[in-house]
Design a protein around this motif. Structure first.
Motif, short mmCIF file in Angstrom:
data_model
loop_
_atom_site.label_atom_id
_atom_site.label_comp_id
_atom_site.label_asym_id
_atom_site.label_seq_id
_atom_site.Cartn_x
_atom_site.Cartn_y
_atom_site.Cartn_z
N TYR A 89 -25.08 -26.04 -23.86
CA TYR A 89 -25.14 -26.28 -25.15
C TYR A 89 -23.87 -25.48 -25.77
O TYR A 89 -23.38 -25.95 -26.71
N PRO A 92 -19.26 -26.79 -25.70
CA PRO A 92 -18.30 -27.64 -26.56
C PRO A 92 -18.05 -26.86 -27.82
O PRO A 92 -17.05 -26.88 -28.44
N GLY A 93 -19.26 -25.92 -28.30
CA GLY A 93 -18.76 -25.23 -29.73
C GLY A 93 -17.91 -24.09 -29.29
O GLY A 93 -17.11 -23.95 -30.52
N TRP A 160 -20.97 -25.28 -16.38
CA TRP A 160 -21.05 -26.18 -17.41
C TRP A 160 -20.62 -27.37 -16.45
O TRP A 160 -19.42 -27.49 -15.96
N PRO A 162 -20.15 -31.16 -17.83
CA PRO A 162 -20.32 -31.83 -18.84
C PRO A 162 -20.94 -33.35 -18.58
O PRO A 162 -20.41 -33.86 -17.60
N GLY A 172 -13.41 -35.26 -26.41
CA GLY A 172 -13.82 -34.29 -27.48
C GLY A 172 -12.49 -33.43 -27.66
O GLY A 172 -12.57 -32.71 -28.93
N ASP A 220 -29.26 -23.96 -32.31
CA ASP A 220 -29.61 -25.30 -32.79
C ASP A 220 -30.12 -24.71 -34.51
O ASP A 220 -30.93 -24.01 -34.73
N VAL A 241 -18.47 -29.99 -34.40
CA VAL A 241 -19.08 -29.82 -33.09
C VAL A 241 -20.07 -30.61 -32.68
O VAL A 241 -20.23 -31.04 -31.60
N ASP A 242 -20.69 -31.51 -33.57
CA ASP A 242 -21.74 -32.43 -33.20
C ASP A 242 -20.92 -33.72 -32.60
O ASP A 242 -21.28 -33.92 -31.60
N ARG A 245 -19.73 -32.16 -28.91
CA ARG A 245 -20.58 -32.16 -28.10
C ARG A 245 -21.31 -33.41 -27.45
O ARG A 245 -21.61 -33.54 -26.44
N ASP A 249 -20.93 -34.88 -23.77
CA ASP A 249 -22.25 -35.15 -23.03
C ASP A 249 -22.34 -36.59 -22.85
O ASP A 249 -23.34 -36.99 -22.35
#
Length: 283
Positions: A89, A92-93, A160, A162, A172, A220, A241-242, A245, A249
């Motif tokens: 989670y 990416p952030g 991680w 992806p 990304g 979250d 970020v969304d 991400r 993903d």
């Protein structure tokens, strides 16, 4: 002085400008450089500064590594139960966070050049006026790419994986660089507006702190209070970020990409215009 000497001196004086003009007129005058070539030249100048002062790479190498390790091992177990689950989670952030914090150094570097009088010389050159600033931002894009690469490698080492593979990661990172380019115009305007590097850095930090930490980078938003969820819903960094991400993903990022592109274009249009206005009239 005799009349003959006076006549000879006057003749020589009269001929001297003609001789200089004749010498300068020999050969064809080189074509004026276009906007792309001058911007690339100034971008190369930004990279040469890193070559001569390699310590400038500390913020794009050590900082992302420290932030990734600290947040993963400090909060991973508490938030997701394990670092393995949390890095999926967080990665990416944390890429977004690492690059966005580095962007503010662009404003500090510009302020340093202005204080040294370098940009007074640039303004006098017969070149496309924004090329000095655009080239500087293009050169800094290389630094952002290095930061993203270093952060991604550290996340991969931690565990991680992806879902979007290499293609998703590259898309990304490109999305992140587009937004970072737009955000950097905010710092260039502050650099032209304020009088010291310290003021630029302090103001940039005050702007970035609520944008980065008041987002969905670390947790979250559904677990947060309603008022904070409302802020996150309009926070451009949260939309970024969304999008990043989702791309990493292997999911669709259509709606979030619209937000990211819209915010990036708005930042360039508003702060790019303000920057050029201030650049043309520095008083």
């Amino acid at each position: 002085m005799s009349a003959t000497e006076t006549t000879a001196s006057a003749t020589a004086t009269g001929q001297q400008p003609h001789a200089i003009a004749s010498a300068l007129a020999r050969g064809e005058r080189p074509a004026r450089p276009n906007a792309l070539s001058t911007s690339v030249t100034f971008g190369w100048r930004a990279l040469l500064k890193i070559k001569h002062v390699p310590e400038q790479l500390f913020d794009v190498t050590l900082f992302p590594v420290m932030m990734t390790l600290i947040f993963t091992y400090l909060f991973g177990g508490a938030i997701a139960g394990s670092t393995q689950d949390y890095i999926a989670y967080l990665a990416p952030g944390i890429l977004v966070q690492s690059v966005l914090f580095i962007t503010m150094y662009t404003g500090a570097t510009l302020r340093e050049d202005i204080d040294r009088g370098v940009f007074d010389r640039f303004r006098s050159l017969p070149i496309w006026r924004p090329s000095a600033l655009v080239g500087m931002l293009l050169g800094d894009a290389v630094r952002y790419s290095i930061a993203a690469l270093v952060t991604g490698v550290v996340c991969l080492i931690i565990g991680w994986r992806p879902g979007g593979g290499l293609t998703g990661v590259v898309l990304g990172v490109l999305t992140l660089l587009v937004f970072a380019f737009g955000l950097t115009w905010v710092w260039t305007f502050l650099a032209l507006l304020m009088r010291s590097q310290r003021a630029v850095m302090g103001t940039a930090m005050m702007i970035l702190m609520p944008l980065v930490f008041g987002s969905n980078i670390f947790a979250d938003p559904s677990t947060m209070p309603g008022w904070l969820q409302g802020w996150i819903s309009v926070n451009p960094v949260a939309h970024l970020v969304d999008a990043v991400r989702a791309l990493m993903d292997g999911a669709s990022a259509g709606g979030e990409m619209v937000w990211v592109i819209g915010w990036s274009a708005a930042l360039v249009a508003v702060f790019g215009s303000l920057t050029m206005w201030k650049y043309r009239d520095p008083r």
